[in-house]
Design a protein around this motif. Structure first.
Motif, mmCIF file in Angstrom:
data_model
loop_
_atom_site.group_PDB
_atom_site.id
_atom_site.type_symbol
_atom_site.label_atom_id
_atom_site.label_comp_id
_atom_site.label_asym_id
_atom_site.label_seq_id
_atom_site.Cartn_x
_atom_site.Cartn_y
_atom_site.Cartn_z
ATOM 1 N N LEU A 1 0.813 -1.186 0.278
ATOM 2 C CA LEU A 1 0.014 0.052 -0.078
ATOM 3 C C LEU A 1 1.215 1.084 -0.271
ATOM 4 O O LEU A 1 2.009 1.061 1.100
ATOM 5 C CB LEU A 1 -1.257 -0.137 1.421
ATOM 6 C CG LEU A 1 -2.058 -1.247 1.471
ATOM 7 C CD1 LEU A 1 -2.499 -1.357 2.919
ATOM 8 C CD2 LEU A 1 -3.144 -0.300 0.278
ATOM 9 N N PRO A 2 0.296 2.778 -0.547
ATOM 10 C CA PRO A 2 1.189 3.832 -0.452
ATOM 11 C C PRO A 2 1.403 3.655 0.895
ATOM 12 O O PRO A 2 0.916 4.155 1.980
ATOM 13 C CB PRO A 2 -0.314 4.564 -0.887
ATOM 14 C CG PRO A 2 -0.284 3.788 -1.889
ATOM 15 C CD PRO A 2 -0.656 2.406 -1.027
ATOM 16 N N ALA B 1 -1.832 9.512 -2.158
ATOM 17 C CA ALA B 1 -2.773 9.017 -2.611
ATOM 18 C C ALA B 1 -2.677 8.688 -4.288
ATOM 19 O O ALA B 1 -2.795 9.665 -4.784
ATOM 20 C CB ALA B 1 -4.342 9.216 -2.235
ATOM 21 N N TYR C 1 -2.479 1.180 -6.100
ATOM 22 C CA TYR C 1 -2.550 0.669 -4.592
ATOM 23 C C TYR C 1 -2.094 -0.769 -4.663
ATOM 24 O O TYR C 1 -1.831 -0.566 -3.475
ATOM 25 C CB TYR C 1 -4.118 0.996 -3.974
ATOM 26 C CG TYR C 1 -4.522 2.627 -4.029
ATOM 27 C CD1 TYR C 1 -4.193 3.159 -3.017
ATOM 28 C CD2 TYR C 1 -4.895 2.880 -5.665
ATOM 29 C CE1 TYR C 1 -4.465 4.474 -3.336
ATOM 30 C CE2 TYR C 1 -5.344 4.382 -5.420
ATOM 31 C CZ TYR C 1 -5.345 5.296 -3.840
ATOM 32 O OH TYR C 1 -5.549 5.963 -3.564
ATOM 33 N N SER D 1 -8.501 -4.208 2.768
ATOM 34 C CA SER D 1 -7.822 -3.340 3.137
ATOM 35 C C SER D 1 -8.357 -1.899 3.354
ATOM 36 O O SER D 1 -9.357 -1.519 2.812
ATOM 37 C CB SER D 1 -6.697 -2.441 1.894
ATOM 38 O OG SER D 1 -5.939 -3.982 1.253
ATOM 39 N N VAL E 1 -8.060 2.443 3.453
ATOM 40 C CA VAL E 1 -6.024 3.606 3.485
ATOM 41 C C VAL E 1 -7.189 4.508 3.301
ATOM 42 O O VAL E 1 -7.971 4.974 3.268
ATOM 43 C CB VAL E 1 -6.428 3.611 1.516
ATOM 44 C CG1 VAL E 1 -5.134 4.965 1.504
ATOM 45 C CG2 VAL E 1 -4.958 2.269 1.381
ATOM 46 N N VAL F 1 -1.961 10.719 2.096
ATOM 47 C CA VAL F 1 -1.605 9.238 3.266
ATOM 48 C C VAL F 1 -2.364 8.965 4.646
ATOM 49 O O VAL F 1 -0.737 9.304 4.993
ATOM 50 C CB VAL F 1 -1.421 7.512 2.895
ATOM 51 C CG1 VAL F 1 -1.846 6.175 3.926
ATOM 52 C CG2 VAL F 1 -2.051 7.684 1.301
ATOM 53 N N SER G 1 -2.834 3.260 6.769
ATOM 54 C CA SER G 1 -3.804 2.484 5.940
ATOM 55 C C SER G 1 -2.815 1.172 6.456
ATOM 56 O O SER G 1 -2.485 0.805 7.200
ATOM 57 C CB SER G 1 -1.656 2.392 4.425
ATOM 58 O OG SER G 1 -1.252 2.177 4.562
ATOM 59 N N GLN H 1 -3.577 -3.931 5.196
ATOM 60 C CA GLN H 1 -4.100 -4.300 4.521
ATOM 61 C C GLN H 1 -4.116 -5.515 5.405
ATOM 62 O O GLN H 1 -3.122 -6.116 6.031
ATOM 63 C CB GLN H 1 -2.517 -4.874 3.274
ATOM 64 C CG GLN H 1 -3.222 -6.215 2.585
ATOM 65 C CD GLN H 1 -2.320 -6.033 1.720
ATOM 66 O OE1 GLN H 1 -1.388 -6.027 1.802
ATOM 67 N NE2 GLN H 1 -2.430 -6.077 -0.201
#
Length: 168
Positions: A17-18, A24, A117, A133, A135, A143, A146, A148
């Motif tokens: 993820l970012p 973003a 993403y 996830s 975010v 961001v 986040s 996951q």
């Protein structure tokens, strides 16, 4: 490549993820009326991206219900529920459940959200669907949280996501 599990069996996504503090990635997703929604449409608002494989599973449906309840209390915040479900299925679910505080968006057209993403599954029975996830973005599209979910059948940490908004 990120590794998560589905009922204890390893499956993989395109990547990670970012990171917190990063911008973003832009996206174009499909609304229930088949028009396009982009990240820029939500400029100046805090955004919660609730991302999941399919609204037709128990955990995914519960995440939409949970964020729908919580979203009613949030100021200057929009909750976007993102999956590859067809917009018709998303609208049917929301109508049947009385969901009206979140916006359902679909990545069914080109999968570009999952790619941007890094959430598209690359193998296993859910290949090409999106990994569960959350975010959270601030008003500037950065961001601030986040997650996951490591085991796909488990729920995300709703409390941590909402606390990130309170701390922002």
């Amino acid at each position: 490549m990120a590794t998560v599990t589905l009922k204890g069996n390893e499956i993989h996504t395109l990547g990670n993820l970012p990171e917190n503090g990063s911008a973003a990635p832009a996206f174009n997703l499909v609304k229930s009326d088949l028009s396009t929604a982009s990240l820029s449409d939500y400029a100046g608002k805090r955004v919660v991206l609730n991302i999941f494989p399919s609204v037709d599973t128990g955990t995914c449906a519960q995440s939409v219900r949970q964020f729908n309840e919580e979203a009613a209390e949030l100021e200057n915040t929009v909750v976007l529920c993102v999956s590859k479900d067809l917009p018709f299925a998303q609208a049917r679910f929301c109508g049947a459940e009385g969901i009206d505080n979140v916006e359902m968006l679909s990545d069914f057209r080109d999968g570009s959200f999952g790619e941007a993403y890094k959430l598209s599954f690359t193998d296993g029975p859910l290949q090409a669907l999106l990994s569960r996830s959350v975010v959270v973005l601030d008003e500037n599209g950065k961001v601030i949280y986040s997650e996951q979910v490591p085991e796909t059948v488990d729920a995300p940490n709703y409390k941590a996501a909402l606390e990130a908004l309170a701390d922002a």
